[in-house]
Write an enzyme that holds these catalytic residues in place. Sequence first.
Site, PDB file in Angstrom:
ATOM      1  N   GLU A 171       0.801  -1.221   0.000  1.00 44.10           N
ATOM      2  CA  GLU A 171       0.000   0.000   0.000  1.00 44.10           C
ATOM      3  C   GLU A 171       0.835   1.273   0.000  1.00 44.10           C
ATOM      4  O   GLU A 171       0.328   2.345  -0.347  1.00 44.10           O
ATOM      5  CB  GLU A 171      -0.951  -0.031   1.189  1.00 44.10           C
ATOM      6  CG  GLU A 171      -1.870  -1.233   1.047  1.00 44.10           C
ATOM      7  CD  GLU A 171      -2.937  -1.306   2.096  1.00 44.10           C
ATOM      8  OE1 GLU A 171      -4.011  -0.753   1.875  1.00 44.10           O
ATOM      9  OE2 GLU A 171      -2.691  -1.930   3.135  1.00 44.10           O
TER      10      GLU A 171
HETATM   11  N1  MCN Z   1       7.066  -8.098   0.123  1.00 39.97           N
HETATM   12  C1  MCN Z   1       8.432  -8.268   0.001  1.00 39.97           C
HETATM   13  N2  MCN Z   1       9.270  -7.601   0.835  1.00 39.97           N
HETATM   14  C2  MCN Z   1       8.808  -6.709   1.743  1.00 39.97           C
HETATM   15  C3  MCN Z   1       7.418  -6.491   1.843  1.00 39.97           C
HETATM   16  C4  MCN Z   1       6.560  -7.235   1.027  1.00 39.97           C
HETATM   17  O1  MCN Z   1       8.860  -9.027  -0.872  1.00 39.97           O
HETATM   18  N3  MCN Z   1       9.639  -6.067   2.536  1.00 39.97           N
HETATM   19  C5  MCN Z   1       6.127  -8.825  -0.766  1.00 39.97           C
HETATM   20  C6  MCN Z   1       5.232  -9.825  -0.021  1.00 39.97           C
HETATM   21  O2  MCN Z   1       5.830 -11.055   0.161  1.00 39.97           O
HETATM   22  C7  MCN Z   1       4.019  -9.847  -0.922  1.00 39.97           C
HETATM   23  C8  MCN Z   1       3.937  -8.442  -1.469  1.00 39.97           C
HETATM   24  O3  MCN Z   1       5.252  -7.896  -1.344  1.00 39.97           O
HETATM   25  O4  MCN Z   1       4.204 -10.721  -1.985  1.00 39.97           O
HETATM   26  C9  MCN Z   1       2.964  -7.554  -0.706  1.00 39.97           C
HETATM   27  O5  MCN Z   1       3.164  -7.732   0.665  1.00 39.97           O
HETATM   28  P1  MCN Z   1       2.382  -6.898   1.769  1.00 39.97           P
HETATM   29  O6  MCN Z   1       2.696  -5.476   1.611  1.00 39.97           O
HETATM   30  O7  MCN Z   1       2.598  -7.538   3.070  1.00 39.97           O
HETATM   31  O8  MCN Z   1       0.845  -7.032   1.344  1.00 39.97           O
HETATM   32  P2  MCN Z   1      -0.173  -8.276   1.465  1.00 39.97           P
HETATM   33  O9  MCN Z   1       0.452  -9.543   1.062  1.00 39.97           O
HETATM   34  O10 MCN Z   1      -0.899  -8.179   2.741  1.00 39.97           O
HETATM   35  O11 MCN Z   1      -1.110  -7.886   0.214  1.00 39.97           O
HETATM   36  C10 MCN Z   1      -2.068  -6.925   0.264  1.00 39.97           C
HETATM   37  C11 MCN Z   1      -1.702  -5.615  -0.376  1.00 39.97           C
HETATM   38  C12 MCN Z   1      -2.931  -4.843  -0.421  1.00 39.97           C
HETATM   39  S1  MCN Z   1      -3.616  -4.431   1.042  1.00 39.97           S
HETATM   40  C13 MCN Z   1      -3.566  -4.562  -1.612  1.00 39.97           C
HETATM   41  S2  MCN Z   1      -5.050  -3.749  -1.646  1.00 39.97           S
HETATM   42  C14 MCN Z   1      -2.971  -4.987  -2.831  1.00 39.97           C
HETATM   43  C15 MCN Z   1      -1.565  -5.262  -2.749  1.00 39.97           C
HETATM   44  O12 MCN Z   1      -1.123  -5.813  -1.665  1.00 39.97           O
HETATM   45  N4  MCN Z   1      -3.688  -5.428  -3.856  1.00 39.97           N
HETATM   46  C16 MCN Z   1      -3.036  -5.925  -4.948  1.00 39.97           C
HETATM   47  N5  MCN Z   1      -0.923  -5.520  -3.901  1.00 39.97           N
HETATM   48  C17 MCN Z   1      -1.622  -5.940  -4.994  1.00 39.97           C
HETATM   49  N6  MCN Z   1      -0.975  -6.404  -6.082  1.00 39.97           N
HETATM   50  C18 MCN Z   1      -1.696  -6.898  -7.103  1.00 39.97           C
HETATM   51  N7  MCN Z   1      -1.052  -7.366  -8.175  1.00 39.97           N
HETATM   52  N8  MCN Z   1      -3.048  -6.963  -7.072  1.00 39.97           N
HETATM   53  C19 MCN Z   1      -3.733  -6.484  -6.036  1.00 39.97           C
HETATM   54  O13 MCN Z   1      -5.043  -6.583  -6.007  1.00 39.97           O
END
Ligand code: MCN
Length: 918
Positions: free
Chosen positions: A871
């Site tokens: 986000e």
């Molecule tokens: N990640 C990483 N290194 C970090 C942080 C995160 O590699 N330091 C990676 C995670 O492993 C994950 C991705 O990044 O694969 C996103 O992680 P995170 O920010 O924890 O989010 P969530 O997995 O909880 O996913 C939800 C978030 C939200 S709230 C929305 S809305 C959203 C989003 O992610 N919607 C998406 N990204 C999106 N991406 C796509 N393609 N489509 C959506 O609908």
Amino acid sequence: MEKKVLIVNGLPRTMIVDSDVTLASVLREQLLLTGCKVGCNQGQCGTCSIIMDGKVVRSCIVKMKRVPNEAKITTIEGIGTPENLHPLQVAWMAYGCAQCGFCSPGFILSAKVLLEGNPDPTREEIRAWFQKNRNACRCTGYKPLVDAVMAAAKVLRGEMRKEDLLFSPTGNKIYGTTYHRPSALSKVTGTWDFGADVALQMPPGTLRMALVQAEVSHANILGIDTSEAEKMEGVYQVITHKDVKGKNRITGLITFPTNKGDGWDRPILCDKKVFQFGDAIAIVCADTEEHAQAAAKAVKVDLEVLPAYMSAPAAMADDAIEIHEGTPNVYFEQGIVKGEEIEPYFDQAAAIVEVNTYCSRQPHLPLEPDCGSAYFDEEGRLTIHSKSIALHLHHAMICPGIGIEPDKLRLVANPTGATFGYKFSPTNEALLGVACLATGKPVSLNFNMFQNITYTGKRSPGFVTCKLAADKDGKLLAMETDWTIDHGPYSEFGDLLTLRQAQFTGAGYDIPNIRGKGRTVCTNHAWGSAFRGYGSPQAFLASEIAMDELAEKLGMDPLELRYKNVYRPGATTPTQQIPEVFCFEEMLDKLRPLWKEAKQRCAEYDVPGKKRGVGLSLGIYGCGLDGPDSSEAWVEMTPEGVTVGSSWQDHGQGADLGTLTHAHETLRHAGYRPEQLKLVMNDTAFTPNSGPSGGSRQNVVTGNAIRVASEMLLNAMRKSGNKENGEYRTYEEMVAENIPLRYDGKWAASMCTDCAPDTGKGDPFSNYMYELFMPEVEVDLETGKATVVKFTTIADIGTISNKATCDGQIYGGLAQGIGLALTEDFEDLTKHTTLAKCGLPYVQDVPDDMQIIYNISPRASGPYGASGVGEGPLTAPHPAILNAIYNACGVRIYAIPALPAKIKAGLEAQKSSCGCCD
Ligand code: MCN
Ligand code: FES
Ligand code: FES
């Protein structure tokens, strides 16, 4: 009907087809070549692109009568096999292009035709090609796709080996690399079955559903007559609220006791009232979708139309009636109180600014329309497959409404063509459940793009006022805020969104004294659902424009004003939490030279009729659900390796790779390679409650739960007890010694507390993500059109679990931020009904020149030091773009989207007030 021979993927197929159906439907429904994905079904998104006689064709707009006999058709299924992929397919995997993967087959086929005609294209030629062929992607921000085409072209020209495209781990480490997603192979070969594909593969006898939906925004229902529809061809049953066995309401799980509603305000099938356009009034179940849709049109609904309150001010007017009788339209209030009373500070301030902003009802615009299916499984459980990104939460939200015991309901997430948060709310789940329970048959429901746009939740518009006071050196003294959230008719999570304004308006800065109040308002426009950045875009739009205006008033550079005020040790957030890291100072130091260059570049830009400007903003988002959020995951040792179970729901952000990476980073110490880890994901029958994939929480919260489970297994495997670097037991040794093979890992953000409703005080998140935004924008002085020509961002997301994923998350989020700032909206129900009319950015609306700089501050409570990322990029790119527009041409836009007409009006107002033209 006509008989046609089609040469499909090199082989002749004799087909009997209806001349008036589309090529897409013949490929999908008759040949089951479901790699051809249908998104918009209107020629606007390119997901259905295939190759016909050497040309890229959007198969959803080609009727079979226009397909020549013996046409040579190539679909994604025909260009490579898992053992021998086309270089474009490998490049798509390597560059993280298949996020949700819904657009991937169409893009790959489109790029194939490009490279056949132009083996050595420039980046601009690739972008022009995708623009011309209307290939849209909502996830990636397009840059990785262009990178992939460039790389595949090199392979095809013989300048590099296909095998060298994919990252291959050295030293058995994938954490922090660009290792590809486990799902990538299926996505690039078209075999990743999205919900509509699953529906097609359902057994014979599956009933197809169509909804009878409201075409007005507010009305009393006087009667529903289903008699005509029931007699129509193929109709099995017409279902109304009378057939719903439960409470017929989705519970909004109200989080705050101070909410004036009871949270039971969203009907599954409308009974007494229609609350918004598109509300479901009845369901027709029939043998085919066509029959169901025809019969839905024959259901008669007698309505008494009521005044529709389409914005918060209208619903707050003194004469407005209560939309939900017994609950005031203003149903929740949130305050923010920090430090001392603010009046004395405003009295003594050297500079004061006040801005009033409007953040729009941004539509999510995933390319895959909502879809799902339901059936009774072998244990008699009602099983609902959907795009849910919150399986266990939705389970609790729909059980009482549909009238089923919790242990008799199973939810499963389909491969999902992105949601961007709209699926934090249940959409079709309860409708599928009701239909399956009423008919006793398997059922499926596919929305078209019109339904998807008009009848799923939207970003809630926010009217935010932000007043800042600073001393003569630019040190912030106090802030006063006021905010109003238009949450549509349904209250679910509206209180939380209202709280977000308290948490994020003015966040990033050490503001010692804050006072403010906000409210949630019930209206008849689209219901408010989560949207990436949830709550922060409304907040930062106000405070980041205010910071720019303050800098101007003080005669300071916008970067230096921010630099003076950002969080440093001793500072607290607006909710009085101590930030987990203090990274902004370092990030601004990194940005400063680039900022100076950008300012000079824009000032020196000299093209008649155009001006360029650069803008700045900062954004912050919390990883988690407010307070002590928690998650669960399990691991189990098997003879082949380890199976990892989690409900890390995948919108497309990479939950599969996240799960794999977090497990592998621990289990690799026992020698496990990534391919020995098997994933079981997102099925409440098998996977535990990992919490929703919202609030960018999963990498932190579920990442930690997976780490904990993996560490438990590793400890059990250690021959030397808990000492590291020991030897590890094999599967056979574990079994022989009777040591358990399965471990449940749990992690809770126990350091967090909820925020108080009156003061906002609390420690809501264990980790945050921090980002700086610096777009360069060109304004056409004739038309008022603003174009982002370059975007630089610095992100601190802790350690990076996967680099390709994080890059993709950021590019994609920035592209959505550009849409939010300049084009996207869902306001006019007669106009904003297609992807194009809602302002979906195509490739040429997003700059190819995007630079991401990572500032890595490892997080003490993040797994392996990581925070979240999803986000962050959509927190505050839009105020930076508006600040850049101002820097370019002196026009301040406070209400987004900054459409050309608004900027042009500002330019004309400047001309008429300058006096020199009189
Ligand atoms: N990640 C990483 N290194 C970090 C942080 C995160 O590699 N330091 C990676 C995670 O492993 C994950 C991705 O990044 O694969 C996103 O992680 P995170 O920010 O924890 O989010 P969530 O997995 O909880 O996913 C939800 C978030 C939200 S709230 C929305 S809305 C959203 C989003 O992610 N919607 C998406 N990204 C999106 N991406 C796509 N393609 N489509 C959506 O609908
Ligand atoms: Fe065919 Fe969108 S262009 S589905
Ligand atoms: Fe392109 Fe999701 S990866 S739409």
